[in-house]
Motif scaffolding. Structure first.
Motif, PDB file in Angstrom:
ATOM      1  N   PRO A 212       0.798  -1.229   0.000  1.00 29.05           N
ATOM      2  CA  PRO A 212       0.000   0.000   0.000  1.00 29.05           C
ATOM      3  C   PRO A 212       0.833   1.284   0.000  1.00 29.05           C
ATOM      4  O   PRO A 212       0.315   2.331  -0.370  1.00 29.05           O
ATOM      5  CB  PRO A 212      -0.855  -0.102   1.264  1.00 29.05           C
ATOM      6  CG  PRO A 212      -0.356  -1.283   2.010  1.00 29.05           C
ATOM      7  CD  PRO A 212       0.435  -2.130   1.099  1.00 29.05           C
ATOM      8  N   THR A 213       2.094   1.207   0.360  1.00 22.09           N
ATOM      9  CA  THR A 213       2.918   2.422   0.268  1.00 22.09           C
ATOM     10  C   THR A 213       2.954   2.940  -1.163  1.00 22.09           C
ATOM     11  O   THR A 213       2.840   4.139  -1.394  1.00 22.09           O
ATOM     12  CB  THR A 213       4.361   2.136   0.737  1.00 22.09           C
ATOM     13  OG1 THR A 213       4.686   0.803   0.400  1.00 22.09           O
ATOM     14  CG2 THR A 213       4.524   2.336   2.218  1.00 22.09           C
ATOM     15  N   SER A 214       3.090   2.043  -2.142  1.00 23.19           N
ATOM     16  CA  SER A 214       3.092   2.507  -3.534  1.00 23.19           C
ATOM     17  C   SER A 214       1.787   2.184  -4.249  1.00 23.19           C
ATOM     18  O   SER A 214       1.498   2.756  -5.290  1.00 23.19           O
ATOM     19  CB  SER A 214       4.265   1.882  -4.295  1.00 23.19           C
ATOM     20  OG  SER A 214       4.099   0.476  -4.361  1.00 23.19           O
ATOM     21  N   GLY A 215       0.980   1.291  -3.683  1.00 22.07           N
ATOM     22  CA  GLY A 215      -0.246   0.880  -4.357  1.00 22.07           C
ATOM     23  C   GLY A 215      -1.464   1.711  -3.977  1.00 22.07           C
ATOM     24  O   GLY A 215      -2.587   1.365  -4.332  1.00 22.07           O
ATOM     25  N   THR A 216      -1.259   2.781  -3.224  1.00 17.26           N
ATOM     26  CA  THR A 216      -2.366   3.633  -2.794  1.00 17.26           C
ATOM     27  C   THR A 216      -2.156   5.028  -3.372  1.00 17.26           C
ATOM     28  O   THR A 216      -1.021   5.499  -3.424  1.00 17.26           O
ATOM     29  CB  THR A 216      -2.383   3.718  -1.249  1.00 17.26           C
ATOM     30  OG1 THR A 216      -2.430   2.407  -0.731  1.00 17.26           O
ATOM     31  CG2 THR A 216      -3.595   4.474  -0.759  1.00 17.26           C
ATOM     32  N   ALA A 217      -3.253   5.665  -3.762  1.00 14.77           N
ATOM     33  CA  ALA A 217      -3.143   7.024  -4.298  1.00 14.77           C
ATOM     34  C   ALA A 217      -2.841   7.976  -3.146  1.00 14.77           C
ATOM     35  O   ALA A 217      -3.742   8.413  -2.446  1.00 14.77           O
ATOM     36  CB  ALA A 217      -4.443   7.413  -4.992  1.00 14.77           C
ATOM     37  N   ARG A 218      -1.570   8.232  -2.938  1.00 10.30           N
ATOM     38  CA  ARG A 218      -1.195   9.140  -1.859  1.00 10.30           C
ATOM     39  C   ARG A 218       0.069   9.879  -2.267  1.00 10.30           C
ATOM     40  O   ARG A 218       0.789   9.463  -3.178  1.00 10.30           O
ATOM     41  CB  ARG A 218      -0.949   8.377  -0.563  1.00 10.30           C
ATOM     42  CG  ARG A 218       0.237   7.444  -0.644  1.00 10.30           C
ATOM     43  CD  ARG A 218       0.654   6.969   0.723  1.00 10.30           C
ATOM     44  NE  ARG A 218       2.010   6.436   0.653  1.00 10.30           N
ATOM     45  CZ  ARG A 218       2.841   6.371   1.669  1.00 10.30           C
ATOM     46  NH1 ARG A 218       2.473   6.805   2.849  1.00 10.30           N
ATOM     47  NH2 ARG A 218       4.046   5.883   1.520  1.00 10.30           N
ATOM     48  N   ILE A 219       0.337  10.966  -1.584  1.00 11.18           N
ATOM     49  CA  ILE A 219       1.548  11.729  -1.833  1.00 11.18           C
ATOM     50  C   ILE A 219       2.255  11.906  -0.504  1.00 11.18           C
ATOM     51  O   ILE A 219       1.662  12.429   0.453  1.00 11.18           O
ATOM     52  CB  ILE A 219       1.228  13.100  -2.461  1.00 11.18           C
ATOM     53  CG1 ILE A 219       0.632  12.895  -3.855  1.00 11.18           C
ATOM     54  CG2 ILE A 219       2.486  13.963  -2.545  1.00 11.18           C
ATOM     55  CD1 ILE A 219       0.071  14.137  -4.481  1.00 11.18           C
ATOM     56  N   SER A 220       3.486  11.443  -0.428  1.00 10.84           N
ATOM     57  CA  SER A 220       4.242  11.635   0.800  1.00 10.84           C
ATOM     58  C   SER A 220       5.452  12.538   0.569  1.00 10.84           C
ATOM     59  O   SER A 220       6.157  12.880   1.512  1.00 10.84           O
ATOM     60  CB  SER A 220       4.660  10.296   1.397  1.00 10.84           C
ATOM     61  OG  SER A 220       5.280   9.501   0.418  1.00 10.84           O
ATOM     62  N   ALA A 221       5.684  12.938  -0.682  1.00 11.73           N
ATOM     63  CA  ALA A 221       6.761  13.897  -0.956  1.00 11.73           C
ATOM     64  C   ALA A 221       6.370  15.249  -0.358  1.00 11.73           C
ATOM     65  O   ALA A 221       5.188  15.539  -0.176  1.00 11.73           O
ATOM     66  CB  ALA A 221       6.969  14.031  -2.452  1.00 11.73           C
TER      67      ALA A 221
END
Ligand code: SF4
Ligand code: SF4
Lengths: 303, 409
Positions: A212-221
């Motif tokens: 889910p870190t890369s498989g979820t639509a999210r922005i952590s930058a």
């Protein structure tokens, strides 16, 4: 089929231009289809609109990947990679750009693989209206002329489409006269007739699970809005006359992009790297201390 | 046989599930027949029996939003609703599923308005079947409690990271007391590790945006399909959890629950609390010489195609008794079972669809017998029937009377 792609910025009138040319073609007995793609619906952000014209039923929908004619509402879009003006443009694609500059000048700044034409529609609008205004009428007229539609049908289309937008009769009249000027500005061009191309069979790939870190639509930058310069969106810029400014902060409050900073001396400082040229500050300034000036040249990022 | 445990309603069993899972946060809004769950949790939080923050919200829409946000911030979240409340939270169900936040929501099934009624059927929870929530449907009060623990374990697994609904029938479980054995808290801790999803949590110095706009169909397809893959992973993760659960607590739960299937030529498919009645009817029919069995659908999302096919292939007749109705189509689960069997070379000779128990209407033993008789006929003919509503002469007489009293005749 004639596939026309319009490139504009939110608020410039590319959507209505596509409707105008489709309605004019329809009145002329063609099959026609038009649709806009707004993206983020942000004033000033690049957007596209499409029109397809054919003698036969149209069995395509949505985006036009390989246009026969591209109409660009402003030359700043050529320098904006997010606008994708060059996508699918080939040697026989006709590209009309609204610009003060001549074809050779433009080509120096922004190489274009298609057959480039230019014309100063903004100058036409300024002369006709005495101020900046939407370009829908002229853009639609240029497109109609280039594909060889009649001025009569374009005029009917203008009355229908602009009337539907609720524009007052004098504005429609001004658009009719601008349309006439556009018909003199450009001549019909031969458009390519072999636009249809068989699709290659796609090779499908089976997606696999990602954590889910890369498989979820999210922005952590971290926030990068300062890096994304929107100064290139401007066709007009707000300019301050410090003599007239009373330091009321109205421009600061209304700027949708936080591009106005109030200095120690209480006067506004405009961040031209990020000012997108919506001119809300100009409209809101109570003392007319902010005025709009037409941007010159193709690349007009910072001050 | 001696009974262990204590008598608990389904609602109390659900509250105990949340308490044993040591949840951190409970956003709540009351709705019959679920209210007892949140009232119980409120009392426990107030007395300090449960170290969770309990917050009453202004609606189920806010409740689900708060639940998703807290789970995203790193809290283990429990909440509960029912019927219209689930529908009021509906858009947020899809939203928090897209955030991939592993909270647990208990839905106490109650038929949807209009007209208004208070007893259960499954149109509420099945409306949410495509939201991205996992769904476990319970038959007993014990299973409600156990399924909440299993649901947290699956939902929080890095291979899944999706929210889960545990469903129970209003009244038939929610207000019904039956023996429930409460797991030891220490063993629950061994079963359910602390909540630490890799992509969630709150750090003021490190802001992140969840469920962002992609404004792009390729990105959208990618992330939506990741949700599908995550849900499909839950099939294997459920089995691991079920194995551990059986080892620690001695109770075994599978994706589907088969009853007297071994030599059954005709199989009836059901879900939720009325499956208990179905099992009794199967036993009675067996005593009269019918070779029938029952398959209870337990995990409904992800849909356990392989387990269903395994249980139903090669049968003479399969009938689905749906306690729901899609107007203009029929029973909802029938469609899914039929689609699952459609690609199976050794599929049953006849597929039948029955609809019953709407609004909690009782299903009498004689009605099950009528179903079994129709199934046998269909199997002999090699052609299914349905949808057939369980509706009797007596129902018709009662309706006539009510229509007259209501002044409509
Ligand atoms: S400074 Fe004025 S023109 Fe520029 S973005 Fe802000 S409001 Fe718009
Ligand atoms: S709105 Fe006009 S007068 Fe007010 S601070 Fe801005 S520039 Fe100055």
């Amino acid at each position: 089929m004639v596939r026309i792609r319009f490139h504009g910025r939110g608020g410039q009138g590319a959507k209505t231009a596509a409707r105008l040319v489709a309605t004019a073609a329809f009145l002329e007995g063609w099959m026609a289809q038009d649709s806009p793609l707004y993206g983020a619906e942000r004033r000033g952000a690049p957007m596209t609109a499409f029109a397809r014209l054919d003698r036969a039923p149209i069995r395509e929908r949505g985006m036009i990947a390989r246009p026969d004619l591209v109409v660009v509402a402003d030359d700043s879009l050529l320098a904006d990679p997010a606008a994708h003006v060059g996508d699918g443009v080939e040697a026989d694609t006709v590209v009309f750009v609204n610009s003060e500059q001549a074809v050779t000048q433009l080509l120096e700044r922004a190489p274009c693989p298609g057959r480039l034409l230019t014309g100063d529609l903004t100058g036409l609008v300024l002369a006709q209206l005495g101020k900046a205004g939407a370009l829908s009428g002229p853009l639609g007229a240029v497109a109609a002329r280039l594909v060889g539609l009649s001025e009569t049908n374009l005029r009917t289309a203008l009355v229908m489409e602009l009337g539907e937008l609720g524009l007052p009769v004098p504005v429609i009249e001004q658009n009719l006269s601008m349309a006439h000027a556009c018909f003199e500005l450009v001549q019909p061009v031969p458009l390519r007739q072999n636009g249809d191309r068989p699709g290659q069979p796609a090779s499908l790939r089976t997606p696999t699970y990602e954590p889910p870190t890369s498989g979820t639509a999210r922005i952590s930058a971290l926030a990068n809005v300062t890096v994304r310069k929107t100064g290139g969106w401007r066709t007009f810029r707000p300019v301050l006359d410090p003599e007239k400014c009373i330091g009321c902060w109205m421009c600061y409050l209304h700027c949708p992009d936080g591009a106005v900073r109030m200095t120690g001396a209480t006067h506004p400082l405009i961040d031209y790297d990020h000012c997108k040229g919506c001119l809300l500050c100009v409209e809101e300034c109570p003392t007319l201390a902010l005025i709009s000036e037409r941007e010159a040249g193709l690349v007009r990022r910072s001050s | 046989m001696t009974m262990s445990g204590e008598l608990l309603t389904g609602n109390l069993a659900a509250a105990w599930g949340a308490r044993l899972a040591e949840v951190d946060y409970v956003p709540a809004f009351p709705i019959t027949p679920q209210t007892e769950i949140v009232e119980t949790l409120a009392g426990w939080c107030e007395r300090g029996d449960l170290a969770a923050r309990f917050v009453t919200m202004d609606s189920e829409h806010s409740m689900m939003t708060a639940a998703g946000a807290a789970a995203a911030a790193g809290a283990r979240v429990f909440t509960a609703t029912s019927s219209q409340g689930l529908l009021y939270a509906f858009e947020v169900l899809y939203t928090v599923a897209g955030w991939r936040v592993p909270l647990v929501l208990v839905n106490v099934s109650r038929a949807l308005a209009a007209p208004i009624t208070l007893e259960s059927d499954h149109n509420d929870v099945l409306a949410a079947r495509d939201s991205g929530f996992l769904q476990i449907h319970a038959e007993t009060c014990q299973e409600v409690l156990d399924s909440i623990l299993i649901a947290y374990r699956i939902a929080e697994d890095q291979r899944v990271c999706l929210p889960a609904i545990v469903n129970m029938d209003g009244f038939y479980l929610s207000f019904t007391r039956e023996p429930v054995s409460r797991p030891e808290p220490d063993r629950v801790r061994a079963f359910l590790p602390p909540y630490r999803p890799s992509h969630l949590g709150f750090k003021a110095s490190r802001p992140q945006a969840l469920g962002v706009a992609v404004l792009n169909s390729v990105g959208y397809s990618h992330f939506r399909y990741q949700m599908h893959l995550a849900a499909m992973n839950a099939l294997a993760v459920h089995q691991e959890a079920a194995d551990d659960f059986a080892r620690l607590f001695g109770r075994r739960y599978d994706l589907v629950d088969g009853y007297r299937l071994e030599d059954a030529e005709d199989v009836l498919v059901m879900s939720n609390a009325f499956a208990t009645k179905g099992k009794a009817a199967v036993a009675a029919a067996r005593a009269r010489g019918r070779r029938v069995g029952l398959l209870r659908l337990r995990v409904i999302r992800p849909w356990p195609s392989a387990a269903i096919t395994q249980a139903l292939k090669g049968r003479r007749t399969v009938a689905v008794l749906d306690q729901n109705l899609a107007p203009g189509l029929g029973g909802i689960l029938y469609q899914e079972v039929a689609a699952t069997l459609g690609g199976e070379p050794d599929r049953p000779r006849a597929l039948c669809s029955f609809v019953g128990g709407l609004g909690g209407r009782n299903i009498a033993e004689g009605e099950f017998e009528a179903i079994f008789a129709r199934m046998a006929e269909a199997g002999e003919r090699g052609r299914g029937v349905g949808p057939i509503l369980l509706y009797t002469e007596e129902d018709r007489r009662q309706m006539d009377q009510w229509v007259t009293i209501a002044g409509n005749r």
